[in-house]
Design a protein around this motif. Structure first.
Motif, mmCIF file in Angstrom:
data_model
loop_
_atom_site.group_PDB
_atom_site.id
_atom_site.type_symbol
_atom_site.label_atom_id
_atom_site.label_comp_id
_atom_site.label_asym_id
_atom_site.label_seq_id
_atom_site.Cartn_x
_atom_site.Cartn_y
_atom_site.Cartn_z
ATOM 1 N N UNK A 29 0.822 -1.202 0.000
ATOM 2 C CA UNK A 29 0.000 0.000 0.000
ATOM 3 C C UNK A 29 0.854 1.249 0.000
ATOM 4 N N UNK A 30 0.171 2.383 -0.004
ATOM 5 C CA UNK A 30 0.814 3.686 0.033
ATOM 6 C C UNK A 30 0.001 4.580 0.962
ATOM 7 N N UNK A 31 0.700 5.350 1.809
ATOM 8 C CA UNK A 31 0.019 6.200 2.785
ATOM 9 C C UNK A 31 0.617 7.601 2.784
ATOM 10 N N UNK A 32 -0.246 8.603 2.732
ATOM 11 C CA UNK A 32 0.163 10.006 2.821
ATOM 12 C C UNK A 32 -0.378 10.583 4.117
ATOM 13 N N UNK A 33 0.490 11.234 4.885
ATOM 14 C CA UNK A 33 0.092 11.904 6.114
ATOM 15 C C UNK A 33 0.529 13.357 6.056
ATOM 16 N N UNK A 34 -0.394 14.274 6.410
ATOM 17 C CA UNK A 34 -0.110 15.702 6.412
ATOM 18 C C UNK A 34 -0.537 16.272 7.756
ATOM 19 N N UNK A 35 0.317 17.116 8.339
ATOM 20 C CA UNK A 35 0.026 17.791 9.609
ATOM 21 C C UNK A 35 -0.072 19.298 9.355
ATOM 22 N N UNK A 36 -1.233 19.793 8.881
ATOM 23 C CA UNK A 36 -1.347 21.232 8.592
ATOM 24 C C UNK A 36 -1.309 22.104 9.831
ATOM 25 N N UNK A 37 -1.495 21.513 11.000
ATOM 26 C CA UNK A 37 -1.477 22.242 12.269
ATOM 27 C C UNK A 37 -1.000 21.279 13.344
ATOM 28 N N UNK A 38 -0.438 21.822 14.435
ATOM 29 C CA UNK A 38 0.062 20.947 15.490
ATOM 30 C C UNK A 38 -1.030 20.095 16.109
ATOM 31 N N UNK A 39 -2.277 20.514 15.976
ATOM 32 C CA UNK A 39 -3.392 19.770 16.560
ATOM 33 C C UNK A 39 -4.231 19.035 15.511
ATOM 34 N N UNK A 40 -3.731 18.930 14.296
ATOM 35 C CA UNK A 40 -4.509 18.296 13.230
ATOM 36 C C UNK A 40 -3.603 17.464 12.337
ATOM 37 N N UNK A 41 -4.026 16.230 12.068
ATOM 38 C CA UNK A 41 -3.364 15.361 11.090
ATOM 39 C C UNK A 41 -4.420 14.796 10.148
ATOM 40 N N UNK A 42 -4.042 14.635 8.883
ATOM 41 C CA UNK A 42 -4.914 14.031 7.888
ATOM 42 C C UNK A 42 -4.150 12.894 7.228
ATOM 43 N N UNK A 43 -4.750 11.707 7.218
ATOM 44 C CA UNK A 43 -4.115 10.530 6.627
ATOM 45 C C UNK A 43 -5.006 9.945 5.544
ATOM 46 N N UNK A 44 -4.397 9.541 4.431
ATOM 47 C CA UNK A 44 -5.092 8.836 3.355
ATOM 48 C C UNK A 44 -4.196 7.683 2.917
ATOM 49 N N UNK A 45 -4.775 6.499 2.763
ATOM 50 C CA UNK A 45 -3.995 5.333 2.356
ATOM 51 C C UNK A 45 -4.773 4.493 1.354
#
Length: 474
Positions: free
Chosen positions: A225-241
């Motif tokens: 698989x492949x997973x992308x993780x982005x932390x646009x803010x210290x209190x927020x993470x968005x993950x898509x895999x």
């Protein structure tokens, strides 16, 4: 203003006024020594491997020369290569009910290896990781003794030596984003609560394990698989895999762990499974003093075909002996879920998971193509509240798994048409009571008591389980 508070304000949410009163009541019954010990523990907490190459807590700290008399482990760590050995052993007894009473000894030895490319190559942000299991037991406890679908002890699996994850990860955008590619396990990052890890029944939820092919990409099976993780803010993470949608491949044999016995199938040809999750946090920082909270919202979608649990392709009922017996097929499958964490009491100087905390997970999926359409679990954790034992925890957790409307309709059809067992499967529920005692850093002992109602949805089948888990990390 923190992101969490900004969102809550827009939604018109109010901060509970009773928090300070509840915390004050708990403080009255908590000794000052506990608070002091919790602060000391927080100060000593480690994130990632130490220069010596071990990750805290580790029994290495209780051994001469931190378990590295030749200095080889520290030498490798200075060049980017670190490893951990973790052994977990469960001695479990079904003392009443289920399929049969009896005792099982099961164990899992895990080797984790990580390599940071920067020290030797100068390539910043590139990491290699792999882990593997050696699993042994004297019987499959949940399957052969209790006969249920909910997890009793999360390490249960077919005895074998198995490759788990194997991936490369590149971080970028100032380490606020990362891309991971290789053989992945979804349960490492998706649909979990860190607060639940102390419980033996903490696992990839039953609703995803039963509704996804071969149990989904979760212990003991990983898949490409492949997973992308982005932390646009210290209190927020968005993950898509995106995962290969079947880690073992279709039957036969029926047991997916036999179909992918050693974890090296590396299948890429199956319809994909897509998972997305947004993670909100509050007061998780080391210097935060307020009550910690977390919210995760997720959705998964599988692009394959799934059998109807009641209807046949020719319009008859699957339970009808005069019908075709070939299930109606549905295109695609999906589920939605949420994970909630809330700290109720945080001792002075304590971490986000110290004191008293609640957690819960809830999920739903379509009834027609799934054996389970609703799932909820949760619990309460008391951490660092035993005087003189700042690293001990105790708590209770519960699981409720509801069998789908279509499956229950099939059972009723089978009874009406004379071919059923007389049981309409309704739900399975677990309650676990657990105490986690740290003997020395890196060595935990956990006595446990678990009650199971309606194992595999059978109202006639309950069980009572007791046992002891031991866990060593080096």
């Amino acid at each position: 203003m923190r992101l969490w508070e900004s969102i809550a304000g827009r939604l018109g949410c109010r901060r509970p006024a009773a928090r300070q009163g509840a915390a004050a009541g708990l403080v009255l019954i908590t000794t000052a020594a506990v608070a002091t010990a919790a602060a000391a523990t927080a100060a000593a907490a480690q994130e990632g491997p130490t220069p010596g190459g071990w990750t805290a807590p580790s029994i290495a700290t209780s051994l001469p020369a931190n378990g590295d008399p030749t200095g080889a482990r520290a030498w490798l760590a200075a060049r980017g290569l670190t490893f951990n050995l973790i052994y977990t052993n469960d001695l479990l007894s079904n003392i009443k009910g289920g399929l049969r009473t009896g005792t099982v000894d099961q164990g899992k030895l895990e080797l984790q290896v990580s390599y940071d490319f920067e020290p030797l190559t100068g390539w910043k942000g590139l990491t290699f990781y792999t882990d593997a299991y050696q699993i042994h037991d004297t019987g499959r406890f949940r399957r052969d003794y209790v006969g249920g679908v909910n997890t009793i002890a999360a390490i249960e699996a077919m005895p074998t030596t198995r490759l788990a994850e194997l991936w490369l990860q590149q971080s970028f955008l100032g380490e606020t984003a990362s891309l991971r590619v290789g053989q992945l396990a979804a349960d490492v990052e998706f649909f979990y609560s860190s607060l639940s890890f102390m419980f033996l029944q903490s696992d990839w939820p039953t609703i995803t394990a039963l509704n996804q092919p071969s149990g989904g990409p979760a212990y003991p099976l990983a898949t490409p698989g492949i997973r992308l993780k982005v932390d646009p803010h210290e209190d927020l993470s968005v993950l898509v895999a995106v995962f290969n949608g079947d880690p073992a491949g279709p039957p036969p044999p029926a047991d997916e762990q036999i179909r992918n016995r050693y974890g090296v199938n590396f299948r890429v040809q199956d319809p994909p499974l897509i998972i997305g999750e947004a993670q909100l946090r509050r007061n998780h920082g080391r210097d935060d003093a307020g009550l910690a909270a977390g919210l995760k919202l997720g959705v998964w979608s599988h692009m394959g075909e799934f059998d109807d649990w009641r209807l046949a392709a020719d319009g008859t009922l699957l339970a009808d002996p005069n019908g075709s017996g070939i299930a109606l097929r549905h295109r695609g499958n999906w589920g939605v879920y949420a994970v909630v964490e809330q700290q109720l009491y945080r001792p002075k100087g304590g971490t986000w998971d110290s004191g008293v905390s609640l957690f819960g997970r809830v999920s739903a999926s379509p009834s027609d193509r799934n054996p389970v359409d609703f799932y909820v679990d949760g619990g309460i954790v008391f951490a660092g509240l035993v005087p003189g034992r700042p690293d001990d925890k105790f708590g209770a957790s519960a699981i409720y798994t509801r069998f789908s409307d279509a499956l229950r309709a099939y059972d009723r059809d089978a009874i009406a048409l004379g071919g059923g067992t007389g049981v309409v499967r309704d739900f399975e529920a677990n309650l676990e009571l657990n105490y986690t005692a740290q003997i020395v850093p890196g060595w935990l002992v956990q006595p446990v008591l678990t009650r199971v109602w309606h194992a595999a949805g059978d109202p006639r089948r309950n069980a009572l389980v007791t046992g002891l888990r031991s866990m060593w990390q080096f």
